[in-house]
Motif scaffolding. Structure first.
Motif, PDB file in Angstrom:
ATOM      1  N   VAL A  38      29.705  26.112 -19.693  1.00 27.41           N
ATOM      2  CA  VAL A  38      28.937  25.267 -19.445  1.00 27.41           C
ATOM      3  C   VAL A  38      28.237  25.179 -18.102  1.00 27.41           C
ATOM      4  O   VAL A  38      29.035  25.515 -17.073  1.00 27.41           O
ATOM      5  CB  VAL A  38      29.992  23.957 -19.562  1.00 27.41           C
ATOM      6  N   PRO A  39      27.132  25.204 -18.118  1.00 26.58           N
ATOM      7  CA  PRO A  39      26.345  25.322 -16.606  1.00 26.58           C
ATOM      8  C   PRO A  39      26.664  24.017 -16.012  1.00 26.58           C
ATOM      9  O   PRO A  39      26.764  22.777 -16.776  1.00 26.58           O
ATOM     10  CB  PRO A  39      24.884  25.394 -16.946  1.00 26.58           C
ATOM     11  N   TYR A  41      25.032  21.427 -13.072  1.00 29.78           N
ATOM     12  CA  TYR A  41      23.861  20.953 -12.649  1.00 29.78           C
ATOM     13  C   TYR A  41      24.171  19.917 -11.348  1.00 29.78           C
ATOM     14  O   TYR A  41      24.888  19.231 -11.688  1.00 29.78           O
ATOM     15  CB  TYR A  41      22.982  20.639 -13.677  1.00 29.78           C
ATOM     16  N   GLN A 279      21.093  24.337 -11.085  1.00 25.31           N
ATOM     17  CA  GLN A 279      22.315  24.796 -11.790  1.00 25.31           C
ATOM     18  C   GLN A 279      22.981  25.793 -10.621  1.00 25.31           C
ATOM     19  O   GLN A 279      22.454  26.529  -9.777  1.00 25.31           O
ATOM     20  CB  GLN A 279      21.915  25.959 -12.700  1.00 25.31           C
ATOM     21  N   THR A 282      28.558  28.107 -13.401  1.00 20.52           N
ATOM     22  CA  THR A 282      28.839  28.045 -14.628  1.00 20.52           C
ATOM     23  C   THR A 282      30.589  28.045 -14.840  1.00 20.52           C
ATOM     24  O   THR A 282      31.162  28.929 -14.229  1.00 20.52           O
ATOM     25  CB  THR A 282      28.229  29.236 -15.081  1.00 20.52           C
ATOM     26  N   LYS A 323      26.745  19.399 -21.652  1.00 19.35           N
ATOM     27  CA  LYS A 323      25.834  20.460 -21.980  1.00 19.35           C
ATOM     28  C   LYS A 323      25.385  20.267 -23.535  1.00 19.35           C
ATOM     29  O   LYS A 323      26.005  20.110 -24.507  1.00 19.35           O
ATOM     30  CB  LYS A 323      26.735  21.882 -22.274  1.00 19.35           C
ATOM     31  N   THR A 327      30.533  17.605 -24.115  1.00 16.62           N
ATOM     32  CA  THR A 327      30.720  17.461 -22.546  1.00 16.62           C
ATOM     33  C   THR A 327      32.260  18.349 -22.454  1.00 16.62           C
ATOM     34  O   THR A 327      32.929  18.243 -23.382  1.00 16.62           O
ATOM     35  CB  THR A 327      31.424  15.876 -22.451  1.00 16.62           C
TER      36      THR A 327
END
Length: 359
Positions: A38-39, A41, A279, A282, A323, A327
């Motif tokens: 999951v990135p 941000y 971003q 990760t 993402k 979640t």
């Protein structure tokens, strides 16, 4: 008689208990939790800033003879966009060139005389003072020629300024002066404004608490930045972090950041507001559940996990980045493969029996 009535009542009540049925299971939809990357941000609102904005101002005074561009036209660096009447300057240039030629001839003659005097001094035909005077005359004429050359060069530059070219590639804005007007180098209005659109940049602010995460992301390589429209739905361009400002805004507790978008085309327009997603990390192999499965209560976020027997358990969770439609669950409150209810949560409680209708 009373005993008969009592026995009848007992049998009637006992029969009711035997025929009572359990409530029907509550029908729900469920999805199994999965594991994915999951990135992370940082979201912000940014302003599109052109790489360069140049107000084209004349460097000489005169009548604007022509404007050689169409408003809104894309132009190249060096392309002529305006011309100023140069006839007066060209006349002065001719005069200066004539003066230069005259003084060059005087200098050449003085040098010839000096050569003759140098021969005559050896024969004793002239005095040393006469020779020294001629040497000084040659040096004086050389200075005059040098000054004339500078004057000619200056006027050539002035004549060149009468043809105004764009200093950058970009888009020219609306015309600020019409042909026939007298323009001056002291004017701040200019003739036109040229905006360089490629590459586009976006300036946005982030909380100062995120500065550490940004620095760590920069130390690992290029930091990806995405620009979305005002609704946050349509992706306009992909770019990367260019620079972080050197000062924190103490009144707002934020710091300005600039991102560059090399291939944005016409998607990003100067001074346009865009939603920015940067971003900075990760999360590797983190459990995710559909966002619709997450409920909110007085004790925080929770989900209903469906057990093997069809009974649900209310489980508090710590949610993380989103993402897409999922979640991340950060505290391990949900394991991979566990099913969570995605609808009908308003009818559920710990121990409720459910029947999964869709996955």
């Amino acid at each position: 008689m009373a005993g008969v009535v009592a026995v009848g009542w007992f049998h009637q009540a006992h029969g009711h208990r035997q025929t009572a049925v359990a409530p029907d299971p509550i029908r729900v939809s469920a999805v199994a939790a999965s594991v994915t990357d999951v990135p992370v941000y940082i979201d912000s609102l940014g302003t599109v800033t052109p790489t360069r904005t140049v107000t084209v101002i004349t460097q000489v005074n005169g009548i604007l003879r022509s404007v050689d561009f169409s408003e809104g036209q894309t132009i190249r660096k060096g392309q002529v966009i305006a011309r100023i009447d140069s006839r007066a300057l060209e006349a002065q240039l001719l005069q200066a060139q004539g003066t230069l030629r005259h003084d060059q001839a005087v200098l050449a003659n003085a040098k010839l005389d000096l050569q003759r005097y140098q021969q005559l001094i050896k024969a004793g035909s002239i005095t040393q003072q006469t020779l020294d005077t001629q040497v000084a005359t040659v040096q004086e004429d050389e200075g005059t020629v040098l000054a004339d050359t500078g004057n000619v060069n200056n006027l050539q530059i002035q004549v060149g300024y009468c043809t105004i070219a764009s200093p950058v590639d970009g888009v020219v804005g609306l015309r600020l002066v019409d042909p026939g007007n007298y323009v001056s180098s002291t004017s701040t209005t200019g003739i036109a404004v040229v905006t360089q659109l490629q590459p586009a940049t976006v300036i946005y602010s982030v909380p100062e608490d995120d500065l550490g995460r940004i620095r760590r992301a920069m130390s690992h390589g290029e930091v990806q930045v995405l620009a979305y429209d005002r609704d946050g739905k349509s992706l306009l361009a992909k770019g990367s972090l260019l620079a972080v400002d050197n000062l924190v805004n103490t009144s707002a507790g934020t710091i300005n950041v600039k991102a560059v978008f090399p291939d944005s085309g016409s998607a990003l327009f100067p001074n346009e507001f865009v939603n920015v997603r940067m971003q900075v990390d990760t999360l590797q192999r983190i459990p995710v559940v559909p966002t619709t499965a997450i409920q909110h209560g007085a004790n925080g976020d929770f989900v209903f996990v469906i057990g093997g027997a069809g009974a649900v358990v209310l489980r508090n969770v710590k949610t993380g980045p989103v993402k897409g439609d999922d979640t991340a669950i950060l505290d391990g409150g949900v394991k991979e493969g566990e099913r969570v209810a995605t609808d009908g949560a308003d009818r559920l409680d710990t121990g409720s029996l459910v029947k999964v209708m869709a996955h």
